[in-house]
Enzyme design. Structure first.
Site, mmCIF file in Angstrom:
data_model
loop_
_atom_site.group_PDB
_atom_site.id
_atom_site.type_symbol
_atom_site.label_atom_id
_atom_site.label_comp_id
_atom_site.label_asym_id
_atom_site.label_seq_id
_atom_site.Cartn_x
_atom_site.Cartn_y
_atom_site.Cartn_z
ATOM 1 N N ASP A 61 28.781 -7.277 36.575
ATOM 2 C CA ASP A 61 28.381 -8.544 35.967
ATOM 3 C C ASP A 61 28.933 -9.754 36.703
ATOM 4 O O ASP A 61 29.957 -9.680 37.393
ATOM 5 C CB ASP A 61 28.889 -8.620 34.521
ATOM 6 C CG ASP A 61 28.111 -7.737 33.570
ATOM 7 O OD1 ASP A 61 27.334 -6.904 34.047
ATOM 8 O OD2 ASP A 61 28.296 -7.892 32.351
ATOM 9 N N ASP A 62 28.249 -10.877 36.477
ATOM 10 C CA ASP A 62 28.733 -12.237 36.758
ATOM 11 C C ASP A 62 28.585 -12.684 38.208
ATOM 12 O O ASP A 62 28.921 -13.816 38.529
ATOM 13 C CB ASP A 62 30.193 -12.433 36.334
ATOM 14 C CG ASP A 62 30.383 -12.357 34.836
ATOM 15 O OD1 ASP A 62 29.368 -12.197 34.121
ATOM 16 O OD2 ASP A 62 31.529 -12.437 34.365
ATOM 17 N N HIS A 112 21.643 -12.079 33.349
ATOM 18 C CA HIS A 112 22.897 -12.243 32.592
ATOM 19 C C HIS A 112 23.108 -13.706 32.204
ATOM 20 O O HIS A 112 24.247 -14.128 32.017
ATOM 21 C CB HIS A 112 24.073 -11.727 33.424
ATOM 22 C CG HIS A 112 25.336 -11.493 32.652
ATOM 23 N ND1 HIS A 112 25.372 -10.921 31.400
ATOM 24 C CD2 HIS A 112 26.639 -11.762 32.970
ATOM 25 C CE1 HIS A 112 26.620 -10.840 30.981
ATOM 26 N NE2 HIS A 112 27.413 -11.349 31.921
ATOM 27 N N HIS A 116 26.364 -18.331 31.559
ATOM 28 C CA HIS A 116 27.275 -17.507 30.768
ATOM 29 C C HIS A 116 27.713 -18.137 29.440
ATOM 30 O O HIS A 116 28.887 -18.140 29.105
ATOM 31 C CB HIS A 116 28.516 -17.150 31.590
ATOM 32 C CG HIS A 116 29.124 -15.820 31.223
ATOM 33 N ND1 HIS A 116 29.947 -15.660 30.122
ATOM 34 C CD2 HIS A 116 29.030 -14.606 31.807
ATOM 35 C CE1 HIS A 116 30.344 -14.404 30.060
ATOM 36 N NE2 HIS A 116 29.782 -13.733 31.072
ATOM 37 N N TYR A 153 29.225 -11.775 27.014
ATOM 38 C CA TYR A 153 30.173 -11.325 25.986
ATOM 39 C C TYR A 153 29.599 -10.221 25.101
ATOM 40 O O TYR A 153 30.241 -9.797 24.146
ATOM 41 C CB TYR A 153 30.628 -12.480 25.083
ATOM 42 C CG TYR A 153 31.020 -13.733 25.802
ATOM 43 C CD1 TYR A 153 32.214 -13.802 26.521
ATOM 44 C CD2 TYR A 153 30.209 -14.865 25.782
ATOM 45 C CE1 TYR A 153 32.582 -14.960 27.193
ATOM 46 C CE2 TYR A 153 30.562 -16.019 26.448
ATOM 47 C CZ TYR A 153 31.748 -16.061 27.153
ATOM 48 O OH TYR A 153 32.110 -17.204 27.821
ATOM 49 N N HIS A 207 32.978 -5.992 36.895
ATOM 50 C CA HIS A 207 32.614 -7.332 37.364
ATOM 51 C C HIS A 207 32.859 -7.423 38.865
ATOM 52 O O HIS A 207 33.964 -7.124 39.331
ATOM 53 C CB HIS A 207 33.434 -8.404 36.635
ATOM 54 C CG HIS A 207 33.235 -8.409 35.154
ATOM 55 N ND1 HIS A 207 33.875 -7.526 34.310
ATOM 56 C CD2 HIS A 207 32.445 -9.186 34.376
ATOM 57 C CE1 HIS A 207 33.502 -7.760 33.060
ATOM 58 N NE2 HIS A 207 32.639 -8.751 33.070
#
Length: 277
Positions: A61-62, A112, A116, A153, A207
């Site tokens: 992720d991210d 995603h 965020h 989250y 991540h």
């Protein structure tokens, strides 16, 4: 006459009390309806699946990160492992070439959000803009629209899942293995947690924006492979899902949640404690 009235009132009170015991309250009936699968609740949310084989999906992720994601892609390529990247739209817009490389090398790209935020606390319009901007950025970078979405989250309401699936066609992807690498516990801890928790059908969260995570991956990949696990993308994992065996099978209504889908990870880190999922 007073004695007759007293007897009448006692009988009425007893009948009323027995009636309450026999009939559930409206609140209880509402709860039962909310927790029962219905044809209007399709299997669109996954945190793991049941599979007949040692298949797992690694997710990151991210990203993309300008320096760390290319290193991760090198590690994956050297081991012929395919993974799924849930990317942040702002980062895709800044480094489209990295996302293009990931897609070209056979990895799956998922949405995603753009920046965020916590979807569970946003308006539909705000969530829609976050998803559409990222959808566009991914398509511009790879030539293809994403088919998966992971809410930041893990925060998303049941109603949001439904309209997002209806409007964008996304499956909502959560996870069942979380090494809490965003807390930066060190590569050895990240590796140990993943190895301990991963089971066939797991969706593993990590991540690709933390150096310790990338440092943990070579030995993590090797030890997972030594355990016999085979790596697939999330979409591939969902496609090979099988029904969970049951000793008391019961008919399922058409369109109900398939036995291979589970609704949400436990526990889901809260936005207050998890800045990076």
């Amino acid at each position: 006459m007073p004695a007759y009235r007293l007897l009448f009132f006692c009988f009425a009170a007893l009948s009323f009390t027995l009636g309450l015991g026999a009939e559930p309250t409206p609140a209880k009936r509402a709860t039962a309806r909310e927790t029962r699968a219905t044809p209007e609740e399709p299997g669109i949310t996954f945190n793991s699946v049941h599979v007949d084989g040692p298949y797992i999906a690694l997710t990151f992720d991210d990203g993309p990160s300008a320096t760390l994601t290319p290193k991760l892609l090198d590690l994956l390529a050297a081991r012929h492992i395919k993974a799924t990247f849930f990317v942040i739209g702002e980062n895709v817009a800044e480094h489209p070439e990295i996302v293009a490389r990931a897609a070209r090398e056979g990895h799956e790209i998922g949405n995603h959000s753009w920046s965020h935020p916590n979807f569970g606390k946003m308006s539909d319009g705000g969530v829609r803009r976050q998803l559409q901007q990222t959808d566009d950025a991914i398509k511009n970078a790879t030539g293809k629209r994403p088919t998966l979405m992971r809410p930041p989250y893990g925060s998303i309401t049941t109603r949001e899942k439904r309209w997002i699936h209806d409007e964008f066609g996304y499956d909502i992807i959560l996870w069942d293995v979380d090494p809490y690498d965003w807390k930066r516990p060190g590569p050895a801890v990240v590796r140990a947690r993943i190895l301990k928790e991963t089971r066939p059908g797991s969706i593993v969260l990590s991540h690709d924006i933390h150096p310790g995570t990338i440092e943990a991956m070579p030995s993590t990949f090797d030890e997972l492979e030594a355990k016999g696990f085979k790596f697939v993308t999330v979409s591939e994992l969902i496609r090979i899902a099988t029904a969970r065996p049951s000793s008391h099978p019961s008919p399922q209504p058409s369109g109900s949640v398939p036995p291979s889908a589970t609704g949400s990870p436990s526990p889901i880190p809260s936005p207050a404690s998890s800045p990076s999922n």
